[in-house]
Design a protein around this motif. Structure first.
Motif, PDB file in Angstrom:
ATOM      1  N   ALA A  43      51.771  32.784  42.901  1.00  0.00           N
ATOM      2  CA  ALA A  43      51.610  34.205  43.220  1.00  0.00           C
ATOM      3  C   ALA A  43      51.749  35.065  41.961  1.00  0.00           C
ATOM      4  CB  ALA A  43      52.640  34.626  44.268  1.00  0.00           C
ATOM      5  N   LEU A  44      52.692  34.729  41.104  1.00  0.00           N
ATOM      6  CA  LEU A  44      52.889  35.492  39.874  1.00  0.00           C
ATOM      7  C   LEU A  44      51.697  35.344  38.925  1.00  0.00           C
ATOM      8  CD1 LEU A  44      56.677  34.781  39.263  1.00  0.00           C
ATOM      9  CD2 LEU A  44      55.635  36.956  39.946  1.00  0.00           C
ATOM     10  N   VAL A  45      51.187  34.130  38.801  1.00  0.00           N
ATOM     11  CA  VAL A  45      50.016  33.907  37.945  1.00  0.00           C
ATOM     12  C   VAL A  45      48.832  34.717  38.479  1.00  0.00           C
ATOM     13  CG1 VAL A  45      48.299  32.184  37.252  1.00  0.00           C
ATOM     14  CG2 VAL A  45      50.730  31.677  37.028  1.00  0.00           C
ATOM     15  N   THR A  46      48.629  34.682  39.771  1.00  0.00           N
ATOM     16  CA  THR A  46      47.528  35.442  40.372  1.00  0.00           C
ATOM     17  C   THR A  46      47.714  36.931  40.126  1.00  0.00           C
ATOM     18  OG1 THR A  46      47.190  33.758  42.075  1.00  0.00           O
ATOM     19  CG2 THR A  46      46.316  35.952  42.522  1.00  0.00           C
ATOM     20  N   ALA A  47      48.928  37.425  40.329  1.00  0.00           N
ATOM     21  CA  ALA A  47      49.194  38.854  40.147  1.00  0.00           C
ATOM     22  C   ALA A  47      48.945  39.301  38.711  1.00  0.00           C
ATOM     23  CB  ALA A  47      50.633  39.171  40.549  1.00  0.00           C
ATOM     24  N   VAL A  48      49.277  38.456  37.758  1.00  0.00           N
ATOM     25  CA  VAL A  48      49.158  38.829  36.347  1.00  0.00           C
ATOM     26  C   VAL A  48      47.768  38.537  35.783  1.00  0.00           C
ATOM     27  CG1 VAL A  48      50.004  38.299  34.025  1.00  0.00           C
ATOM     28  CG2 VAL A  48      51.628  38.545  35.915  1.00  0.00           C
ATOM     29  N   GLU A  49      47.188  37.417  36.165  1.00  0.00           N
ATOM     30  CA  GLU A  49      45.961  36.971  35.507  1.00  0.00           C
ATOM     31  C   GLU A  49      44.671  37.255  36.273  1.00  0.00           C
ATOM     32  OE1 GLU A  49      46.433  32.887  34.390  1.00  0.00           O
ATOM     33  OE2 GLU A  49      48.167  33.323  33.129  1.00  0.00           O
ATOM     34  N   ASP A  50      44.731  37.451  37.561  1.00  0.00           N
ATOM     35  CA  ASP A  50      43.513  37.678  38.343  1.00  0.00           C
ATOM     36  C   ASP A  50      43.083  39.127  38.142  1.00  0.00           C
ATOM     37  OD1 ASP A  50      41.447  37.908  40.149  1.00  0.00           O
ATOM     38  OD2 ASP A  50      42.564  37.114  41.850  1.00  0.00           O
ATOM     39  N   LYS A  51      42.067  39.317  37.351  1.00  0.00           N
ATOM     40  CA  LYS A  51      41.618  40.662  36.991  1.00  0.00           C
ATOM     41  C   LYS A  51      40.540  41.210  37.933  1.00  0.00           C
ATOM     42  CE  LYS A  51      44.150  40.670  33.298  1.00  0.00           C
ATOM     43  NZ  LYS A  51      45.450  41.212  33.333  1.00  0.00           N
ATOM     44  N   THR A  52      40.184  40.450  38.944  1.00  0.00           N
ATOM     45  CA  THR A  52      39.146  40.936  39.852  1.00  0.00           C
ATOM     46  C   THR A  52      39.676  42.128  40.631  1.00  0.00           C
ATOM     47  OG1 THR A  52      39.826  39.380  41.581  1.00  0.00           O
ATOM     48  CG2 THR A  52      38.060  38.678  40.129  1.00  0.00           C
ATOM     49  N   TYR A  53      38.836  43.100  40.785  1.00  0.00           N
ATOM     50  CA  TYR A  53      39.194  44.292  41.548  1.00  0.00           C
ATOM     51  C   TYR A  53      38.368  44.267  42.816  1.00  0.00           C
ATOM     52  CZ  TYR A  53      41.103  48.933  42.148  1.00  0.00           C
ATOM     53  OH  TYR A  53      41.820  50.018  42.602  1.00  0.00           O
ATOM     54  N   ARG A  54      38.975  43.835  43.870  1.00  0.00           N
ATOM     55  CA  ARG A  54      38.254  43.652  45.118  1.00  0.00           C
ATOM     56  C   ARG A  54      37.985  44.996  45.789  1.00  0.00           C
ATOM     57  NH1 ARG A  54      42.398  39.959  44.711  1.00  0.00           N
ATOM     58  NH2 ARG A  54      41.703  37.846  44.383  1.00  0.00           N
ATOM     59  N   SER A  55      36.869  45.049  46.483  1.00  0.00           N
ATOM     60  CA  SER A  55      36.500  46.299  47.156  1.00  0.00           C
ATOM     61  C   SER A  55      37.547  46.694  48.193  1.00  0.00           C
ATOM     62  CB  SER A  55      35.125  46.172  47.791  1.00  0.00           C
ATOM     63  OG  SER A  55      35.115  45.164  48.787  1.00  0.00           O
ATOM     64  N   ASP A  56      38.175  45.696  48.840  1.00  0.00           N
ATOM     65  CA  ASP A  56      39.219  46.008  49.829  1.00  0.00           C
ATOM     66  C   ASP A  56      40.395  46.712  49.179  1.00  0.00           C
ATOM     67  OD1 ASP A  56      37.672  44.838  51.749  1.00  0.00           O
ATOM     68  OD2 ASP A  56      38.858  43.005  51.892  1.00  0.00           O
ATOM     69  N   ASP A  57      40.729  46.322  47.937  1.00  0.00           N
ATOM     70  CA  ASP A  57      41.829  46.974  47.218  1.00  0.00           C
ATOM     71  C   ASP A  57      41.517  48.449  46.994  1.00  0.00           C
ATOM     72  OD1 ASP A  57      43.145  44.535  47.045  1.00  0.00           O
ATOM     73  OD2 ASP A  57      42.330  44.087  45.066  1.00  0.00           O
ATOM     74  N   LEU A  58      40.276  48.711  46.601  1.00  0.00           N
ATOM     75  CA  LEU A  58      39.860  50.089  46.358  1.00  0.00           C
ATOM     76  C   LEU A  58      39.872  50.891  47.658  1.00  0.00           C
ATOM     77  CD1 LEU A  58      38.931  52.093  44.249  1.00  0.00           C
ATOM     78  CD2 LEU A  58      36.586  51.321  44.625  1.00  0.00           C
TER      79      LEU A  58
END
Length: 114
Positions: A43-58
């Motif tokens: 989870a920490l690796v994903t939070a720090v390294e996953d740079k994708t900005y998903r449309s759902d987040d926006l």
């Protein structure tokens, strides 16, 4: 969520007396995550390294700002309309969400057994 608790000096267990089922579920999921080192690391690796900005987040960001604006301006009728519209949108998904929620609760409960 955990970072916010830490930054604000909040001990979530101090608020159990007035907690909602959703708060308890979030706390249980958090405990489950923090008790499983491999899952926490992932989870920490994903939070720090996953740079994708998903449309759902926006979409979530826009929605949160709109709800906050209704509250800050004291527009209860607008808030109510938004709430009811959102409720109607998600209503067909309630049955599926209950199944997933029940599975999550079972997993959290099982992990809390000695």
């Amino acid at each position: 969520m955990v970072d916010c608790w830490a930054e604000l000096g909040i001990v979530p267990y101090d608020h159990m007396l007035c907690s909602t089922p959703l708060f308890r579920l979030r706390l249980g999921v958090t405990e489950y995550l923090f008790r499983n080192q491999a899952l926490l690391d992932e989870a920490l690796v994903t939070a720090v390294e996953d740079k994708t900005y998903r449309s759902d987040d926006l979409e979530f960001t826009f929605a949160a700002r709109a709800w906050a604006e209704c509250v800050s301006l004291g527009h209860f009728e607008t808030w109510k309309t938004r709430f009811e519209t959102t409720q109607e949108f998600f209503e067909p998904r309630f049955a599926e969400a209950k199944v997933v929620g029940d599975q999550m609760m079972k997993k959290v409960f099982e992990s809390s057994k000695p």
